[in-house]
Design an enzyme around this catalytic site. Structure first.
Site, short mmCIF file in Angstrom:
data_model
loop_
_atom_site.label_atom_id
_atom_site.label_comp_id
_atom_site.label_asym_id
_atom_site.label_seq_id
_atom_site.Cartn_x
_atom_site.Cartn_y
_atom_site.Cartn_z
N ASP A 102 38.01 48.23 34.01
CA ASP A 102 36.61 47.86 34.26
C ASP A 102 35.95 48.86 35.21
O ASP A 102 34.73 48.86 35.35
CB ASP A 102 36.54 46.47 34.92
N GLN B 286 37.77 38.75 34.19
CA GLN B 286 36.41 38.46 33.75
C GLN B 286 35.62 37.83 34.91
O GLN B 286 36.08 36.87 35.53
CB GLN B 286 36.45 37.52 32.53
N LYS C 52 35.35 41.38 23.24
CA LYS C 52 36.36 42.35 23.69
C LYS C 52 37.63 42.22 22.85
O LYS C 52 38.25 43.22 22.46
CB LYS C 52 36.66 42.14 25.18
N1 GUN Z 1 31.09 39.90 33.66
C1 GUN Z 1 29.94 40.43 33.24
N2 GUN Z 1 30.10 41.72 32.89
C2 GUN Z 1 31.40 42.01 33.09
C3 GUN Z 1 32.18 43.19 32.91
O1 GUN Z 1 31.72 44.26 32.50
N3 GUN Z 1 33.50 43.06 33.24
C4 GUN Z 1 34.03 41.93 33.70
N4 GUN Z 1 35.32 41.92 34.02
N5 GUN Z 1 33.34 40.82 33.90
C5 GUN Z 1 32.02 40.86 33.59
#
Ligand code: GUN
Length: 286
Positions: free
Chosen positions: A118, A95, A51
């Site tokens: 998200d 996350q 990211k």
């Molecule tokens: N953990 C696994 N996939 C994701 C996601 O798309 N966003 C976030 N914030 N955590 C995750």
């Protein structure tokens, strides 16, 4: 069989976003993502690196807040409330997964839906139910899967779509998005009896479970489109999805690989959401 090349599609999305962000910079708007990371889970660290790299590519600013695994729900909510009020921040990402003592729903609920890049808050998830017009700030992984289908001109309307997995962040929203596009949708999950009887009917088969080789060639209809959203790390250290790629590719018309399919699309859609959020917050038209 053709590959759904998420790496290639995501590169194009990021390139276009970089141009968008550059225009915004010229107008003194600097889209910025705040990321909250708890602990040092290797998978989370790997996702976060991808990211951050995409932020660098697009020119989106990044600020990371690291917490120890013994952090409390209240501490995280306090930080989120601070970020909600911070006018320089346009996206807030916590996350997942969070440690057991943290009550995840309260943490997600604390995020201002305007900054929920998200697409995890009840407001943004609920809005998606209305129609495609209300899918802004939608969850990034399902959005990425749909974008990949659209990029390859794969018709969704009237098709039998089977989603395997019913998580809140992938399976359920992906089923909703397919329904919004007039597919006939079946959502399968851990309690589904005779999974193959469902998957064999699928024109579009999307799998997001986290179990290597869950979908074998005998479970796939000839000519089906298969989107593999699973991410599994084998003992050898190699990444693989939920689909037996080698054998399924002989039957399917399209398959997305792991790595290089749904993963990069998720990251590209996150970047898109940050830009959407920043534009909306600043009432920026373009
Ligand atoms: N953990 C696994 N996939 C994701 C996601 O798309 N966003 C976030 N914030 N955590 C995750």
């Amino acid at each position: 069989m053709a590959i759904l090349d998420g790496r290639k599609v995501s590169k194009e999305i990021l390139l276009n976003l970089a141009k968008d962000v550059n225009r915004m910079h010229l107008d003194h708007i600097s889209p910025k993502l705040a990321v909250i990371l708890v602990g040092k889970d290797p998978a989370s660290l790997s996702y976060i690196r991808q990211k951050q790299k995409a932020c660098d590519t697009t020119g989106i600013e990044w600020e990371q807040f690291d917490y120890e695994t013994d952090v409390s729900t209240e501490d995280l909510i306090e930080k989120i409330e601070e970020l909600n009020e911070d006018n320089t921040i346009h996206g807030i990402l916590v996350q997942l997964p969070l440690p057991k003592q943290v009550f995840e729903p309260d943490v997600i609920r604390a995020i201002d839906p305007k900054k929920d890049v998200d697409g995890f808050t009840a407001y943004n998830i609920g809005k998606m139910f209305l129609s495609t017009d209300f899918e802004d700030l939608a969850p990034c992984t399902p959005r990425g899967a749909i974008k990949m289908l659209e990029y390859y001109d794969i018709d969704i309307k009237g098709k039998e779509a089977v989603v395997v997995g019913h998580s809140n962040i992938v399976g359920k929203p992906l089923s909703t998005m397919l329904l919004n596009r007039d597919a006939t949708v079946t959502t399968c999950h851990i309690h589904t009896k005779d999974l193959a009887s469902h998957t064999l009917r699928a024109d579009i088969l999307c799998v997001a479970v986290g179990k290597p080789n869950l979908i074998t060639a005998d479970m796939v209809k000839d000519g089906a489109v298969v989107v593999d959203i699973g991410v599994n790390r084998l003992e050898s250290g190699k990444l693989c999805g939920d689909v037996d790629f080698e054998n399924v590719e002989k039957k399917a018309s399209y398959v997305s690989p792991v790595p290089g399919g749904a993963g990069p699309m998720t990251v590209a859609c996150l970047m898109e959401n940050v830009v959407i959020a920043a534009k909306r917050i600043h009432k920026y038209k373009s």
